[in-house]
Design an enzyme around this catalytic site. Structure first.
Site, mmCIF file in Angstrom:
data_model
loop_
_atom_site.group_PDB
_atom_site.id
_atom_site.type_symbol
_atom_site.label_atom_id
_atom_site.label_comp_id
_atom_site.label_asym_id
_atom_site.label_seq_id
_atom_site.Cartn_x
_atom_site.Cartn_y
_atom_site.Cartn_z
ATOM 1 C CG ASN A 386 -2.004 1.043 1.071
ATOM 2 O OD1 ASN A 386 -1.783 1.960 0.336
ATOM 3 N ND2 ASN A 386 -3.072 0.704 1.842
ATOM 4 C CG ASP A 387 2.141 3.037 3.740
ATOM 5 O OD1 ASP A 387 0.858 3.260 3.441
ATOM 6 O OD2 ASP A 387 2.603 2.871 5.032
#
Ligand code: NAP
Length: 463
Positions: A386-387
């Site tokens: 995600n990040d």
């Protein structure tokens, strides 16, 4: 055996241990030789311990045996934690290492009180300060990673001045003790101030900087062990501690560069921290797809880049991914894995898991090398990351602003396997999920990849 001959054997054992420690570090720097590196480090540590236990100056073994039993009682369960909990386990190991260094320094001070030299006091002071602040700092880091403490940076106005004053107070107390080593009342105050500084050092640091902090604390624990080596006149401890301290320091610098963070920022906590406003997330539509549709898209691709992240580790999906890689490769599709330096929860997390699943090393491509490939990629398959793929890193007011990312958004089609629209470690929404060319594949990473593998196998079986 006469004492002189025994001493020669012990010195020889220490030299072998030091050489093995250096080789261990060298071998650990490549996945191909990493297992050999771990073994070399283990043999070196065992050799150093056995040689030390044979030191003729040892008079009684009672306390050593008690300490070994307590250490094993803590170490064995710590060694059995799940791989996803390794970062907090590592932080705890640093905490215990630093605590033991600090406690030995404290004991040396009280044992030597009355005849301690200024030079020895200087060594003890530095070692106890670094050991104490590393102990509490590592406990806070472990608490944040285990989510027992809030992961967001805890900051207040004038924090840097307060923190540096506390560190300054510990140093002033140490200097006062060097001038008057017999002023025993100052010693516990110095220890308490250093312990407090450790807490202040890590609380202002946010989740995204945690990997760097862990490696920095590793470095501090190493340096306090090296200083302890001077206090105890143990050459092997000086060398092993210096190797540990300097390698941790180099890793911290490398990680700062990988995350585009200033080293001073991490070193001094909130120094220069940009105060960011987290955007309120508004429900936006996304496109989702089934395992069958995902399998069809993959089957039609020529070049696929798999982007693993923390979710792959949680789901333990690496073996299924290896199967997917094998099936796609057999169909003539070019498959590679994009490795972000801080994907997952510890340095090298993805490499370790994919190596465990026997994914060929040459298929793991580092961020700088894979990024130019994304515009030519038919499908980027993001699995629990995600990040590290969040384009918000390019925005000025984002908590991950400036962090280099994998340029997944440049691929022709993006498929993201995750269980929900929940954010990742940094707690922020990801615009990647709302692009027209993105398909969300909702589900547990392992089950979803199994589903895709099943569909592809069915197509093969059906001709
Ligand atoms: P991430 O941003 O934490 O995102 C992980 C994603 O995986 C989540 O959005 C989650 O979404 C999904 N997920 C969790 N369990 C899953 C499952 N069983 N199946 C499918 N998906 C699952 O991870 P990342 O992209 O790897 O980034 C790493 C982050 O951790 C960075 O912010 C980095 O700074 C930080 N960090 C790294 C280290 C290190 O050394 N590597 C150490 C500490 C912190 P759902 O809940 O919707 O499934």
């Amino acid at each position: 055996m006469n004492p002189a001959a025994l001493q020669q054997y012990l010195d020889f054992a220490y030299i072998v241990a030091v050489v093995l420690f250096i080789l261990a570090l060298k071998w650990l720097s490549s996945p191909v030789s990493a297992r050999r590196g771990v073994l070399a480090g283990e043999i070196a540590a065992a050799l150093a311990v056995i040689a030390t236990l044979n030191n003729p100056e040892l008079v009684a073994y009672k306390w050593i045996v008690i300490a070994l039993i307590i250490g094993a009682g803590i170490g064995i369960p710590l060694g059995m934690v799940k791989i996803t909990a390794v970062p907090q386990r590592t932080a705890l190991s640093h905490a215990f290492g630093a605590l033991s260094a600090a406690m030995i320094g404290i004991a040396e001070y009280y044992v030597g009180l009355g005849h301690i030299s200024r030079f020895e006091m200087g060594e003890i002071g530095m070692e106890v300060i670094i050991g104490s602040l590393t102990f509490t700092g590592s406990l806070i880091a472990a608490g944040k990673l285990q989510e027992l403490l809030p992961q967001r940076p805890i900051v207040y106005k004038g924090q840097n001045i307060v923190s540096l004053s506390v560190l300054g107070a510990a140093v002033v107390l140490a200097v006062a003790l060097v001038v008057h080593p017999q002023h025993a009342v100052l010693f516990p105050v110095m220890v308490i101030v250093a312990l407090v500084f450790g807490v202040m050092l890590v609380t202002p640091i946010g989740g995204a900087d945690m990997p760097t902090v862990i490696s920095l604390l590793n470095s501090y624990a190493g340096f306090s062990a090296a200083l302890l080596g001077f206090v105890l006149n143990s050459k092997v401890l000086i060398v092993a501690g210096a190797l540990d301290g300097s390698s941790g320091f180099i890793l911290s610098v490398i990680m700062c560069r990988a995350m585009n963070r200033s080293f001073t920022n991490v070193l001094f906590g909130a120094f220069g921290t940009v105060q960011v406003s987290v955007k309120e997330s508004v429900a936006r539509p996304v496109r989702s797809a089934s395992a069958e549709e995902a399998a069809e898209i993959l089957d039609a691709a020529r070049k696929v880049v798999i982007v693993p992240g923390y979710g792959m580790a949680v789901a333990q999906a690496q073996h299924k991914l290896r199967e997917l890689h094998d099936i796609l490769t057999k169909r003539g599709i070019e498959v590679s894995f994009a490795i972000h330096p801080v994907a997952g929860r510890m340095p090298g997390h993805m490499n370790v898991l994919l190596a465990e699943a026997d994914v060929p090393y040459d298929k793991l491509i580092e961020m700088d090398e894979i990024n130019p490939e994304f515009p030519r990629t038919d499908v980027a398959l993001v699995i629990g990351a995600n990040d590290v793929v969040n384009p918000a890193a390019r925005e000025k007011d984002s908590p991950i602003s400036g962090m280099p990312i994998l340029n997944v958004y440049e691929a022709q089609t993006i498929m993201v396997i995750k269980r929900s629209m929940n954010p990742g470690f940094a707690g922020i929404d990801n615009d990647l999920y709302y692009l027209d060319k993105t398909l969300m594949l909702f589900g547990d990473a392992k089950s979803f990849v199994s589903g895709i593998v099943k569909e592809l196998n069915a197509v093969t079986a059906g001709g």
